[in-house]
Design an enzyme around this catalytic site. Structure first.
Site, short mmCIF file in Angstrom:
data_model
loop_
_atom_site.label_atom_id
_atom_site.label_comp_id
_atom_site.label_asym_id
_atom_site.label_seq_id
_atom_site.Cartn_x
_atom_site.Cartn_y
_atom_site.Cartn_z
CG ASP A 102 -2.15 0.71 1.14
OD1 ASP A 102 -2.16 1.75 0.46
OD2 ASP A 102 -3.16 0.28 1.74
CG ASP A 206 -3.92 6.01 0.92
OD1 ASP A 206 -4.81 5.24 1.32
OD2 ASP A 206 -3.74 7.15 1.41
CD GLU A 272 -8.62 5.03 -1.07
OE1 GLU A 272 -9.51 4.93 -0.22
OE2 GLU A 272 -7.58 5.66 -0.86
CG HIS A 333 -8.48 -0.06 5.54
ND1 HIS A 333 -8.46 -0.31 4.18
CD2 HIS A 333 -7.92 1.16 5.70
CE1 HIS A 333 -7.91 0.71 3.56
NE2 HIS A 333 -7.57 1.61 4.45
CG ASP A 334 -10.81 3.42 4.60
OD1 ASP A 334 -10.15 3.48 5.65
OD2 ASP A 334 -10.31 3.62 3.47
C1 GLC Z 1 -7.31 6.07 2.29
C2 GLC Z 1 -7.16 4.91 3.22
C3 GLC Z 1 -7.57 5.35 4.60
C4 GLC Z 1 -6.65 6.46 5.05
C5 GLC Z 1 -6.67 7.60 4.05
C6 GLC Z 1 -5.55 8.57 4.28
O1 GLC Z 1 -8.63 6.44 2.08
O2 GLC Z 1 -7.90 3.82 2.76
O3 GLC Z 1 -7.56 4.30 5.53
O4 GLC Z 1 -7.03 6.91 6.32
O5 GLC Z 1 -6.54 7.15 2.73
O6 GLC Z 1 -4.32 8.03 3.91
#
Ligand code: GLC
Length: 556
Positions: A102, A206, A272, A333-334
């Site tokens: 990641d 990310d 993402e 995880h979000d």
């Molecule tokens: C992404 C991750 C999340 C994180 C955010 C900031 O959305 O999935 O868990 O807090 O980015 O890095």
């Protein structure tokens, strides 16, 4: 499907996401670690997982549990050492499992030495590694513009020592890097090469959509939306026009692709990104020369309804036809765990898993989904997740009901449930409190129990993963809906077609048994969500197939 195009490894793979803090603790300190993950690789191999994506385990003050990186080229001490990392990679590759890291390109922790230097003075050589600006109004005591962060509130932080503001898109402990500075780009590309040279198979990127911001820092336009959705970034009446999904960011995706394309065997990039499917498509590049995939989140917020799913599938098939690779995410995880959204109905979960693993594209399974781990309730005030604490003044139950998600992400990050022993077998130390409280369900819902139960969700996932691996049409076949007419309110049906194989997938979304005309005289059953179903015997039903409530089947 073009005969000339050879399917790539990543197009037919299945990905499992591990949140390292919560998977397996080997030292007994209540926090998961790399050695713990190594101990569980045999389990993942037996489950049938082909690729693992790890949420970040790099050195970090852990204010956002690893998404706030302090050193991109080292392992956080609580998770292990570089030696543990090398072992993990070797153990995975020995089992033919690929590794996806990641990578948080957008920002660093405010504890990162680069930021400490950058914030120290206006003429520091690292000043331009972040986005510093003078404030507005007399005395500069107002932020440079009206931008807000993804978590709400002004996106600017004032530093008195240099009398300037610095930009951040997520939380004030995570400051955005300045990608208009070529030094930053080169440093981060070299970081990518550092891990690729070690042999990792790719990256999950990310919040890639936030890499660039408008150079002139124009004020954001206001709109009517209060809360964001999987199709729209607008938040608290701000449209995020000038800080997300900029044309420069789409070009950046192609630059990233050039970095990984230098490697053999082929490495993969998964973004993402926010926005609707059309927007996500732009990251794939005009000639499929950008990211290999981006997450498509619309499934996560779709009600349990075959017509609604059919609509999304058609859209995705249209926007991302082969050789573009769609993705299918049910949780991460979000987000709230999907089984909780299904009110813990295991039959429904089996049906969605069947859809996820039989559609064209790459499925992402979040750890614990395979055993039906539910979301756990946590108080906002004492939330480990900083977003929960930020909103601790909110009436949480009311809000979750209104907006359908929880304000703390702790609930979907609880320790993996391995067995019914104290601490669910997550930690060898039964006297330690794990970093997050376990779900009370662990006595019943755990790997040990479910492995023995033929009807468990775990055994359904195992059977599905085996069926997918053993049938090329499920990995590489073309997708086609199967015409249903009036049945389409209750059933989703499609085919996967490959040169050497043609399969049918029928999914009964209704709580009643259904009789459906069989497309094959002697259908051969490959899979059913029912544990003991062996055949389809249309003869008994006048040439129809009988599907029990919420049953999903694969046949040829
Ligand atoms: C992404 C991750 C999340 C994180 C955010 C900031 O959305 O999935 O868990 O807090 O980015 O890095």
């Amino acid at each position: 499907m073009s005969k000339k195009y050879k399917t790539k490894w990543y197009q037919g793979t299945t990905v499992y996401q591990i949140y390292p803090r919560s998977f397996k603790d080997s030292t007994g300190n209540g926090i998961g670690d790399l050695q713990g993950i190594i101990e569980k690789l045999d389990y993942l191999q037996d489950l049938g997982i082909e690729t693992i994506w790890f949420s970040p385990f790099f050195d970090s003050p852990q204010r956002d549990h690893g998404y706030d990186v302090k050193n991109f080229r080292d392992i956080a001490p609580e998770y292990g050492t570089m030696n543990d990392f090398d072992n993990l990679l070797k153990e995975m590759h020995d089992r033919n499992i690929k590794m996806i890291l990641d990578l948080v390109l957008n920002h660093t922790s405010s504890d990162h030495p680069w930021f400490i230097e950058s914030s120290s003075s206006r003429d520091n050589p690292k000043r331009n590694w972040y986005i510093w600006r003078d404030g507005k109004k007399s005395g500069g005591k107002k932020p440079p513009n009206n931008w807000i962060t993804m978590t709400g509130g002004s996106a600017w932080l004032y530093y008195e020592n240099t009398d300037q503001w610095v930009y951040f898109h997520f939380l004030p402990s995570m400051i955005d890097l300045n990608y208009r500075n070529p030094e930053v780009k080169e440093e981060m590309f070299n970081t990518m090469r550092f891990w690729l040279d070690k042999g990792v198979d790719g990256y999950r990127l990310d919040i890639l959509h936030a890499i660039y911001e408008d150079e002139q820092l124009r004020d954001d336009t206001l709109c009517r939306s209060f809360l964001p959705s999987d199709k729209n970034d607008a938040l608290l009446f701000h449209s995020h026009k000038y800080d997300l999904n900029l044309p420069e960011t789409y070009d950046f995706a192609m630059e990233l692709r050039k970095v990984v394309d230098k490697y053999e065997p082929e490495r993969v990039l998964i973004g993402e990104v926010s926005g609707n499917t059309e927007e996500s498509r732009k990251y794939y590049g005009a000639n499929n020369d950008g990211l290999h995939m981006s997450f498509l989140f619309e499934y996560t917020s779709t009600p349990f309804n075959p017509e609604k799913y059919a609509k999304i599938i058609s859209k995705i098939e249209k926007i991302l036809p082969f050789p573009y690779t769609p993705t299918f995410v049910l949780g991460n995880h979000d987000r709230m765990r999907y089984i909780t959204l299904l009110k813990n109905n295991t039959q429904k979960a089996k049906l969605l898993a069947t859809m996820q693993l039989t559609l064209r594209g790459v499925p992402f399974i979040y750890y614990g989904e395979e055993i039906g781990m539910p979301n756990v309730r946590f108080k906002l005030k004492t939330s480990q997740d900083p977003i929960g604490r930020k909103y601790s003044w909110f009436p949480m139950p009311l809000i979750s009901r209104l907006i359908g998600f929880s304000l703390t992400r702790d609930g979907c990050r609880t320790p993996m449930q391995w067995n019914a022993e104290p601490n669910a077998g997550f930690s060898p130390n039964v006297n330690i409190k794990p970093w997050l409280r376990l779900s009370k369900t662990y006595k019943k819902l755990n790997v040990f129990n479910e492995e023995k139960d033929v009807g468990s969700l775990l055994n359904c996932y195992k059977k599905l993963l085996r069926t997918r691996k053993g049938n090329i049409a499920l990995q590489e076949g073309e997708f086609q809906f199967y015409e249903l007419n009036e049945m389409k309110k209750k059933l989703l049906a499609y085919r996967r077609i490959h040169e050497v194989q043609e399969l049918y997938i029928f999914l009964n979304f209704s709580k009643k048994a259904l009789l459906i005309k069989t497309p094959k005289q002697e259908p051969k059953l490959l899979f059913s969500t029912l544990p003991n179903r062996e055949a389809l015997d249309p003869d008994s039903y006048d040439g129809n197939l009988r599907l029990t409530p919420f049953e999903g089947i694969i046949f040829k």
